[in-house]
Design an enzyme around this catalytic site. Structure first.
Site, PDB file in Angstrom:
ATOM      1  N   HIS A 272       0.812  -1.212   0.000  1.00 58.42           N
ATOM      2  CA  HIS A 272       0.000   0.000   0.000  1.00 58.42           C
ATOM      3  C   HIS A 272       0.848   1.266   0.000  1.00 58.42           C
ATOM      4  CE1 HIS A 272      -3.287   2.613   1.919  1.00 58.42           C
ATOM      5  NE2 HIS A 272      -3.838   2.138   0.832  1.00 58.42           N
TER       6      HIS A 272
ATOM      7  N   LYS B 165       3.171   4.399  -1.197  1.00 57.97           N
ATOM      8  CA  LYS B 165       3.258   5.320  -2.330  1.00 57.97           C
ATOM      9  C   LYS B 165       4.496   6.171  -2.101  1.00 57.97           C
ATOM     10  CE  LYS B 165      -1.400   5.015  -1.252  1.00 57.97           C
ATOM     11  NZ  LYS B 165      -1.872   4.401  -0.018  1.00 57.97           N
TER      12      LYS B 165
ATOM     13  N   ASP C  58      17.047  10.959  -7.478  1.00 55.86           N
ATOM     14  CA  ASP C  58      18.496  11.170  -7.323  1.00 55.86           C
ATOM     15  C   ASP C  58      18.981  10.938  -5.892  1.00 55.86           C
ATOM     16  OD1 ASP C  58      18.509  11.832  -9.985  1.00 55.86           O
ATOM     17  OD2 ASP C  58      18.595  14.004  -9.659  1.00 55.86           O
TER      18      ASP C  58
ATOM     19  N   HIS D 252      -9.140  11.277   2.526  1.00 56.28           N
ATOM     20  CA  HIS D 252      -8.269  10.114   2.331  1.00 56.28           C
ATOM     21  C   HIS D 252      -6.923  10.309   3.024  1.00 56.28           C
ATOM     22  CE1 HIS D 252      -5.791   7.250  -0.216  1.00 56.28           C
ATOM     23  NE2 HIS D 252      -6.841   6.510   0.046  1.00 56.28           N
TER      24      HIS D 252
ATOM     25  N   LYS E 294      -4.001  10.462   5.778  1.00 55.83           N
ATOM     26  CA  LYS E 294      -3.642   9.638   6.929  1.00 55.83           C
ATOM     27  C   LYS E 294      -2.738  10.490   7.823  1.00 55.83           C
ATOM     28  CE  LYS E 294      -3.889   6.724   3.117  1.00 55.83           C
ATOM     29  NZ  LYS E 294      -5.269   6.361   3.121  1.00 55.83           N
TER      30      LYS E 294
ATOM     31  N   ASP F 244      -0.338  16.921  20.549  1.00 54.49           N
ATOM     32  CA  ASP F 244       0.062  18.111  21.310  1.00 54.49           C
ATOM     33  C   ASP F 244       0.444  19.282  20.414  1.00 54.49           C
ATOM     34  OD1 ASP F 244      -0.358  16.587  23.559  1.00 54.49           O
ATOM     35  OD2 ASP F 244       1.760  16.159  23.913  1.00 54.49           O
TER      36      ASP F 244
END
Length: 505
Positions: free
Chosen positions: A237, A239, A244, A422, A424, A429
């Site tokens: 999952h 991405k 370089d 979508h 995450k 704090d």
């Protein structure tokens, strides 16, 4: 003559099977039923006594097997096998070990001694250090993210490593593919990896021009036979892009027009990515290369990356700033759930607040207990989930946890019901946080290969996350306990059933 004989044999077989069904149908049915029940009992016994997964997952699989005796057994056979039982080829283990050993040694040459205390705890859990000297930029939504990615790809001089769970053959997918082809024609190395399940609709014809231009292409865990279909539930999952060995991207966005809010399903697709310059790129590169040599599965697959020339080419990031970052990656074949445990350590470090955004909120027992306990301790815990889902089971499964979280004192928010969140994100704090590919659900914690970037003392990225959270709260509806009490029995039934299936989603 041969065809005539085949026809006669086929007719005789049909007659024979018909006769057996007529004369012995009851015996056959009883025998089949007994065998199916015995198989189900054998699986249940194996789950109870020998399987090391969580109790909720065991109960869910046993329920599926006995409620759907035939279908459930085959679903378990191909999708429910414990990933810890998988046997790997020697080269897959050995070449990955070469990569990790080299990069962990290089990490120590960067400033890790004065790392924040929390990062040291997470390093004990995961064996991955936090490193200083990074420049971090939080990217909000598709337009900002893809603009930054395209600008950076154009600057590539040596190599581009690109990996996505979903890569679509639409406008943005084609634009990036064609840009990669341009860079190949300039002499830049391109390694392109995609998840075979997530990119099931990505045809070879789309990738062929890229391959013909000289790109190396790998599909992660392709399903080539019925036997290895059991890996279909254990997907990559992640991405990420590494350019370089100096510039990196990771986060929630795949490559597709929906991430630019250009599809009819949602008015806004709310997402977050992060751009990294600096030594933290070492772990982003490590994650890619470990997956790469795993799929290459041959001797010396790692050598070109870790010899003297390779270290200079692929593993020599420059100090770009003064911010701390710790990239933690892991997957279902690891002995411990490193990504999940690092997230829980982050949450438990809270003194004032824990803010979470996740498209799928289906925590396992331990994660749910930690979050409820923190909330009941007087910490300001807020969770944003979608007001409209993209998958029914996950959406209803997430909603099944709203009531128990409200009872613990958590503020639960539903993002605008014409759009989809979508991202995450975790912010603790207002000072430290995490962004990456892992959802707050069982699948990301136990079944997927995931990656999270933990942020410490990073003024720019944390401030941007704080601003985005405030905007997301304003765009969301705050649930009240009365909202839950007024749900119809049908809605509650869907949520409870989805919750029951949540350990195997």
């Amino acid at each position: 003559m041969k065809k005539f004989v085949q026809l006669v044999v086929m007719i005789l077989l049909i007659i024979g099977v018909g006769f057996l069904l007529k004369e012995w149908s009851e015996v056959i049915l009883y025998t089949a039923a007994i065998l199916i029940e015995l198989a189900g009992m054998a699986v249940a016994i194996r789950l109870i006594f020998w399987d090391k997964r969580g109790t909720s997952s065991k109960v869910a699989w046993i329920a599926v097997i006995f409620v759907l005796p035939i279908l459930g057994y085959f679903i378990y056979l191909f999708f429910g096998r414990n990933p810890q039982s998988r046997i790997f080829h020697y080269h897959q283990i050995n070449e990955a070990h070469k990569i990790t050993t080299k990069i962990r040694a290089l990490e120590k040459t960067h400033n890790t001694n004065a790392a924040p205390d929390l990062s040291k705890r997470i390093a004990h859990l995961t064996d991955i250090q936090a490193v200083n000297g990074n420049e971090l930029k939080l990217l909000t939504n598709g337009d900002e993210t893809f603009k930054a990615i395209i600008e950076s790809l154009k600057q590539a001089k040596n190599h581009i490593h690109i990996q996505y769970y979903i890569y679509r053959a639409d406008a943005i997918g084609t634009e990036i593919r064609d840009l990669l082809i341009d860079k190949l024609n300039e002499g830049v190395e391109v390694r392109f990896m995609y998840d075979a399940w997530g990119c099931a609709k990505l045809h070879e014809s789309f990738l062929k021009p890229l391959e013909e231009a000289g790109a190396e292409i790998q599909a992660f865990d392709p399903i080539r036979s019925i036997w290895i279909a059991r890996t279909a539930n254990l997907r990559n999952h992640r991405k990420l892009i590494v350019i370089d060995g100096q510039i990196g991207f990771t986060g929630g966005l795949n490559i597709g027009e929906e991430y630019r809010s250009n599809t009819p399903d949602f008015v806004v697709w709310r997402d977050t990515h992060i751009k990294i310059n600096g030594p933290a790129i070492l772990e982003l590169q490590e994650s890619f290369l470990v997956d790469w040599v795993y799929m290459k599965n041959c001797a010396e697959a790692a050598d070109s990356f870790i010899n003297e020339a390779g270290v200079k080419q692929y593993l020599s990031p420059k100090t770009r700033g003064s911010e701390w970052a710790q990239i933690v990656y892991g997957g279902p074949y690891d002995k411990e759930n490193g990504v999940r445990d690092a997230i829980l350590d982050l949450i438990e470090s809270a003194k004032e607040s824990v803010w979470i955004a996740s498209p799928y909120f289906v925590p396992d027992e331990e994660a749910l207990a930690v979050l409820r306990r923190v909330s009941m301790s007087g910490i300001d815990v807020r969770v944003i989930i979608p007001g409209k889902g993209d998958r029914a089971i996950s959406f209803h499964g997430s909603n099944a946890y709203i009531e128990t979280m409200l009872e613990a004192g958590t503020k639960m928010y539903a993002y605008r019901d014409d759009s989809f969140i979508h991202a995450k994100l975790i912010l603790v704090d207002g000072e430290r946080g995490a962004v990456g590919t892992a959802n707050f659900d069982v699948r990301s914690f136990r079944l997927n290969h995931e990656l999270m970037v933990f942020l410490y003392e990073t003024d720019s990225a944390i401030k941007k996350m704080l601003v985005d959270f405030e905007a997301d709260f304003k765009a969301s509806k705050l649930y009240q306990i009365e909202d839950i009490k007024q749900k119809s029995w049908y809605t509650k039934m869907k949520e409870n059933l989805s919750s029951l299936l949540s350990p195997i989603l």
